[in-house]
Write an enzyme that holds these catalytic residues in place. Structure first.
Site, PDB file in Angstrom:
ATOM      1  CB  CYS A  64      -0.923   0.008   1.207  1.00 34.90           C
ATOM      2  SG  CYS A  64      -0.056   0.146   2.790  1.00 34.90           S
ATOM      3  CB  ALA A  67       3.806  -0.531   2.593  1.00 32.63           C
ATOM      4  NE  ARG A  98      12.470  -2.173   1.479  1.00 33.41           N
ATOM      5  CZ  ARG A  98      12.783  -2.246   0.174  1.00 33.41           C
ATOM      6  NH1 ARG A  98      12.101  -3.048  -0.617  1.00 33.41           N
ATOM      7  NH2 ARG A  98      13.765  -1.524  -0.333  1.00 33.41           N
ATOM      8  CG  HIS A 196       8.154   4.441  -3.510  1.00 36.68           C
ATOM      9  ND1 HIS A 196       8.109   3.555  -4.571  1.00 36.68           N
ATOM     10  CD2 HIS A 196       8.215   3.684  -2.394  1.00 36.68           C
ATOM     11  CE1 HIS A 196       8.143   2.321  -4.111  1.00 36.68           C
ATOM     12  NE2 HIS A 196       8.203   2.372  -2.793  1.00 36.68           N
TER      13      HIS A 196
END
Length: 543
Positions: A64, A67, A98, A196
């Site tokens: 999403c 995230a 990650r 982002h």
């Protein structure tokens, strides 16, 4: 797994496979998914449907918007408290998943190991959560004394209307530290890609340019879109240090907000993951005059090429000679391992469906081993990631993109580097390429199947058709794929392996592929649902 197919004479035409996949969908869905599947021809200009909302009901592998903002871009930054305003599950979801590593000097703050959340409850949803958010900020400040706090909105926050930006301004004035918010609710964009973009905007508005510190080193660079998964950034950092280049900031592997604040003093920006970070590269050039170009430190040959391009940019004979010395030394080590591993894995087949630029970058590593990539795609790419940046003027601005603030960036007359702009113009006149990315599709073989936002049904059909030896993806796909008898390598977290970047990383990857592709255990695996009853649905309405 059935017997492998022989592709020595080239990849087969995947038209029949594409039609078989689409036949399962309702007509309108099939029309939409058809645009997201391209039978690749590197000699043709082909358009792919990308950055389009996933059809409800389809099992996608995407994440999403939240995230992408908190988990990907800000998550690896160690000296900021990343406070999630929302239920505790959202904070846990984007926390250390990650395997971003970092190295803090003794005494320096490192908050990566903490999960900070306001832990919203039902009463906060009903009556509002701004008071709880303020209390959480005060508690975090009193306990940890950070220099910065970022606030990340989750879906409930957007639904009830809590104003995280107003809270940030109020608390910034009260506590005297840098506090800023992100409107990154999970539903705000098509995928994590929107997050982002929102993170890039927030960092640029609230952090970049805040510290005009003195230069440290003859040549200063930023590395953008490198997240230090499994220690990748450490491999690259050591190369830069030996070559005589000062890496002042990485976005965001092994990173600090402190370094973001003076990253505008760099002489050059190098972009690894084009999708997640090209926004800041563009804005920094517009405001400060810092040129950027695309690099790839995944794969030995690509690493060598990127180092040479950097040395050519600076034009220092001593640096150019040092780069060649390092490449010659490291390639001896790389080739020794490659020569031992390649005969064992050459001719194997791989598929790659990963986020960012990884589905493209890692094809270089497979090529070095003689492993053929038969199908690939991204989870959250835009068309330019597939086709190249030349398509940017033709990409339509849709409703989801309009949800993201469009920053107006103007030249900073005091801090703009005219010398860098002049340097760029001179190099471009000599044929040097800046601001360029040709995308993934031109580098893929003819008839390879490129699929954006691949889903579970399509994954099953791809495995059935290509019978791959290796599948590279994420945790959501991992166990289903392995139950098909196909080893899966996570390239979002490396399955506790790595680093895989630069020369040392290439050697690690070669050995990992030797181990995974050389074992016979996968031939003993049979899908459990193959011998059990199952309900198969069919669509009879023309929806």
């Amino acid at each position: 797994m059935p017997n492998k197919k022989d592709y020595t004479n080239g990849l087969p035409d995947a038209s029949q496979l594409k039609e078989e996949i689409l036949a399962k969908y309702p007509r309108k869905v099939a029309k939409k998914r058809a645009k997201a599947m391209v039978i690749n021809d590197p000699n043709e200009s082909q358009e792919i449907g990308a950055n389009i909302r996933t059809v409800p009901g389809i099992i996608t592998q995407r994440g999403c918007t939240y995230a992408g903002c908190k988990g990907v871009v800000l998550g690896p930054t160690r000296d900021i408290i990343n406070l999630v305003h929302g239920p505790i599950g959202c904070s846990f979801y984007a926390w250390l998943t990650r395997r971003n590593q970092t190295r803090a000097l003794e005494g320096d703050p490192n908050f990566i190991t903490y999960a900070f959340s306001t832990d919203m409850q039902d009463e906060n949803i009903v009556f509002g959560g701004e008071a709880k958010l303020k209390d959480a900020i005060r508690e975090a400040f009193d306990t940890f004394h950070p220099s910065s706090i970022g606030i990340f909105s989750t879906c409930p926050v957007g639904l009830i209307g809590d104003d995280v930006h107003a809270v940030a301004r109020e608390m910034k004035e009260e506590l005297g530290i840098n506090i800023f918010g992100f409107s990154c609710e999970g539903y705000r964009g098509v995928s994590q890609s929107a997050g982002h973009h929102i993170a890039n905007n927030g960092i640029f508005k609230h952090v970049v340019g805040n510290d005009d510190r003195e230069r440290t080193g003859k040549y200063q660079v930023n590395l953008l879109g490198e997240y230090n998964i499994g220690g990748d950034a450490f491999e690259i950092e050591s190369l830069f240090e030996e070559i005589g280049v000062t890496l002042i900031s990485t976005y965001s592997g092994n990173s600090t907000v402190e370094s973001f604040a003076y990253s505008h003093t760099a002489d050059l920006n190098m972009v690894m993951c084009h999708r997640s970070i090209n926004y800041i590269a563009e804005m920094m050039e517009e405001k400060y005059g810092i040129p950027w170009f695309k690099v790839n430190f995944i794969g030995a040959e690509s690493t060598a090429k990127s180092l040479r391009k950097m040395a050519e940019y600076f034009g220092d004979p001593e640096m150019i000679a040092k780069v060649e010395e390092v490449i010659a030394r490291e390639m001896l080590k790389v080739k020794a391992v490659a020569e031992a591993v390649k005969p064992k894995v050459e001719g194997k087949l791989a598929m790659m469906f990963v986020g960012g630029s990884r589905a493209h970058h890692y094809q270089d590593l497979f090529t070095e081993l003689g492993v053929r990539v038969v199908s690939a795609g991204y989870e959250f790419a835009h068309r330019d990631d597939y086709e190249g940046r030349e398509v940017l003027p033709n990409i339509k601005i849709d409703a989801d993109t309009r949800n993201i603030e469009d920053l107006v960036v103007t030249k900073d007359e005091e801090k703009y580097r005219d010398d860098l702009a002049e340097k760029k113009a001179k190099l471009e006149a000599d044929g040097y390429e800046f601001k360029d990315y040709k995308g993934m599709m031109p580098d893929m073989q003819k008839n390879s199947l490129v699929i954006d936002d691949v889903n579970h049904w399509e994954t099953e059909k791809l495995i059935e058709f290509y019978k791959p030896d290796m599948f590279c993806a994420g945790i959501k796909e991992k166990y289903v794929v392995q139950k098909y008898g196909v080893p899966l390598k996570q390239l979002h977290s490396y399955d506790y392996g790595g680093p895989y970047a630069a020369f040392g990383g290439a050697i690690n990857f070669y050995k990992e592929m030797e181990r995974m592709l050389g074992t016979d255990i996968w031939k003993l695996v049979d899908t459990p649902w193959k011998h059990e009853p199952e309900i198969v649905g069919s669509v009879t309405v023309d929806a």
